[in-house]
Design an enzyme around this catalytic site. Structure first.
Site, PDB file in Angstrom:
ATOM      1  N   LYS A 132       0.859  -1.181   0.000  1.00 24.81           N
ATOM      2  CA  LYS A 132       0.000   0.000   0.000  1.00 24.81           C
ATOM      3  C   LYS A 132       0.893   1.228   0.000  1.00 24.81           C
ATOM      4  O   LYS A 132       1.690   1.431   0.918  1.00 24.81           O
ATOM      5  CB  LYS A 132      -0.889  -0.021   1.241  1.00 24.81           C
ATOM      6  N   LYS A 174      -2.213  -1.562  -3.973  1.00 26.81           N
ATOM      7  CA  LYS A 174      -3.060  -0.381  -3.903  1.00 26.81           C
ATOM      8  C   LYS A 174      -2.223   0.882  -3.899  1.00 26.81           C
ATOM      9  O   LYS A 174      -1.232   0.904  -3.179  1.00 26.81           O
ATOM     10  CB  LYS A 174      -3.865  -0.495  -2.599  1.00 26.81           C
TER      11      LYS A 174
HETATM   12  C1  PBG Z   1      -7.484   3.104   5.291  1.00 31.35           C
HETATM   13  C2  PBG Z   1      -7.874   2.898   3.880  1.00 31.35           C
HETATM   14  C3  PBG Z   1      -7.687   3.838   2.857  1.00 31.35           C
HETATM   15  C4  PBG Z   1      -8.285   3.289   1.722  1.00 31.35           C
HETATM   16  C5  PBG Z   1      -8.795   2.032   2.069  1.00 31.35           C
HETATM   17  N1  PBG Z   1      -8.501   1.794   3.414  1.00 31.35           N
HETATM   18  C6  PBG Z   1      -7.144   5.204   2.865  1.00 31.35           C
HETATM   19  C7  PBG Z   1      -5.865   5.564   3.456  1.00 31.35           C
HETATM   20  O1  PBG Z   1      -4.992   4.726   3.728  1.00 31.35           O
HETATM   21  O2  PBG Z   1      -5.703   6.759   3.693  1.00 31.35           O
HETATM   22  C8  PBG Z   1      -8.360   3.987   0.403  1.00 31.35           C
HETATM   23  C9  PBG Z   1      -9.373   3.502  -0.550  1.00 31.35           C
HETATM   24  C10 PBG Z   1      -9.684   4.437  -1.664  1.00 31.35           C
HETATM   25  O3  PBG Z   1      -9.041   5.500  -1.833  1.00 31.35           O
HETATM   26  O4  PBG Z   1     -10.599   4.116  -2.415  1.00 31.35           O
HETATM   27  N2  PBG Z   1      -6.683   2.272   5.947  1.00 31.35           N
END
Ligand code: PBG
Length: 329
Positions: free
Chosen positions: A201, A255
């Protein structure tokens, strides 16, 4: 391996007619390739538009059952639940995450009661919907604490598993949390609860609209670079995945999606594990706004979704997953 020579070989021959193009297509999408994210809000009988994500809504629990019913009928294998948390329920420690009566817990129970195993439920394991600073863990002097945060994540995971969640998806990026969560699940009899690790991520600007959707926009202090990955790196992604597999991850998430197709391919080729891609909120908003403004036609959706399959993803988390009949034509 690739042979042939013009003019005996003309690749345009097989592209001439539609039937022939269909015959040789290498990748395709079916409902099985999708996970639908659903945003939840408190209250009754509300379907609330999310301004930064045209076409995406927050639903109260009574309305959610209808969304799930449609997802089951369309044969989507899984939904992912995300709560919008009111500011007064947020605090420094994100304690609402451990409230067994919180929105996510009630939603899991409600959905499982009605739909049993007709559809999988996936829940994020992270504190950001619940913390007043918007970070995924506990913060001390601007730093997100690792081991202290894991202690809470273990309890959040266990609670969600007890409620009936099928797939826990730690999206917090703490080191070592997959192993600790697996251990505690097994110790408590949840051997069959799966873990989909957001192993890769990146600290990304593409999450902007999501933070609006869960009510943490504007409250986030600083950025998430001391725990989420630097987008300049790809070897580091492989190290993250290797560790999480050893610790017990069943599946891996990469992601954001579109700007990271190379990473999806790398992970798939190196580990042969189910890889999910998250077409995140910023990707969704850019595409949707472009289409709404007439800048680009809506085939762009299919084109970008297929790119995930070409890269090697098994499935895609996508805010378009509830409108596939309009896209997969
Ligand atoms: C949080 C989380 C995030 C997303 C999914 N879970 C955002 C972040 O880490 O700030 C993002 C999903 C999206 O942007 O569609 N843990």
């Amino acid at each position: 391996m690739i042979t042939g020579k013009f003019p005996a070989l003309r690749l345009r021959r097989s592209r001439k007619n539609d039937w022939s193009r269909r015959l040789i297509e290498e990748n395709n999408l079916t409902p099985n390739d999708f996970i639908l994210p659903i945003f939840l809000i408190e209250g009754k009988n509300k379907k609330q538009p999310i301004k930064s994500m045209p076409g995406v809504y927050r639903y109260t629990l009574d309305k959610v059952l209808h969304v799930i019913d449609k997802a089951v009928k369309k044969k989507l294998p899984m939904v992912a639940l995300f709560p919008y948390t009111k500011i007064k329920k947020k605090n420094l420690l994100g304690t609402e995450a451990l409230n067994e009566d919180n929105l996510v817990c009630r939603a899991i129970q409600l959905i499982k009661k009605k739909f049993k195993n007709e559809i999988g439920i996936m829940c994020d394991v992270a504190l950001d919907p619940y913390t007043s600073h918007g970070h995924d863990g506990l913060v001390r002097s601007g730093y997100v604490l690792n081991d202290e945060t894991i202690k809470i994540l273990i309890n959040q995971s266990l609670l969600q598993a007890q409620m009936g969640c099928d797939v826990l998806a730690p999206s917090d990026m703490m080191d070592g949390r997959i192993g600790e969560i697996r251990k505690s699940l097994d110790k408590n009899g949840y051997h069959m609860t799966q873990i989909l690790s957001y192993a890769v991520k990146y600290a990304s600007s593409f999450y902007g609209p999501f933070r609006d959707a869960i009510g943490s926009k504007g409250i986030l202090k600083g950025n998430k670079k001391n725990y989420q990955m630097d987008f300049k790196n790809s070897n580091e992604a492989l190290r993250e995945v290797a560790l999480d597999i050893k610790e017990g991850a069943d599946m891996i998430m990469v992601k954001p999606g579109l700007p990271y197709l190379d990473i999806i391919r790398l992970v798939k080729e190196n580990f042969k594990i189910p890889v999910m891609a998250y077409q995140v909120s910023g990707e969704y908003s850019l595409l949707s706004n472009g289409i709404d403004k007439g800048l680009i036609d809506q085939n762009i959706i299919l084109e970008s979704l297929i790119s995930f399959k070409r890269a090697g993803a098994n499935a895609i988390v996508s805010y378009y997953a509830d409108r596939l009949d309009k896209i997969l034509i």
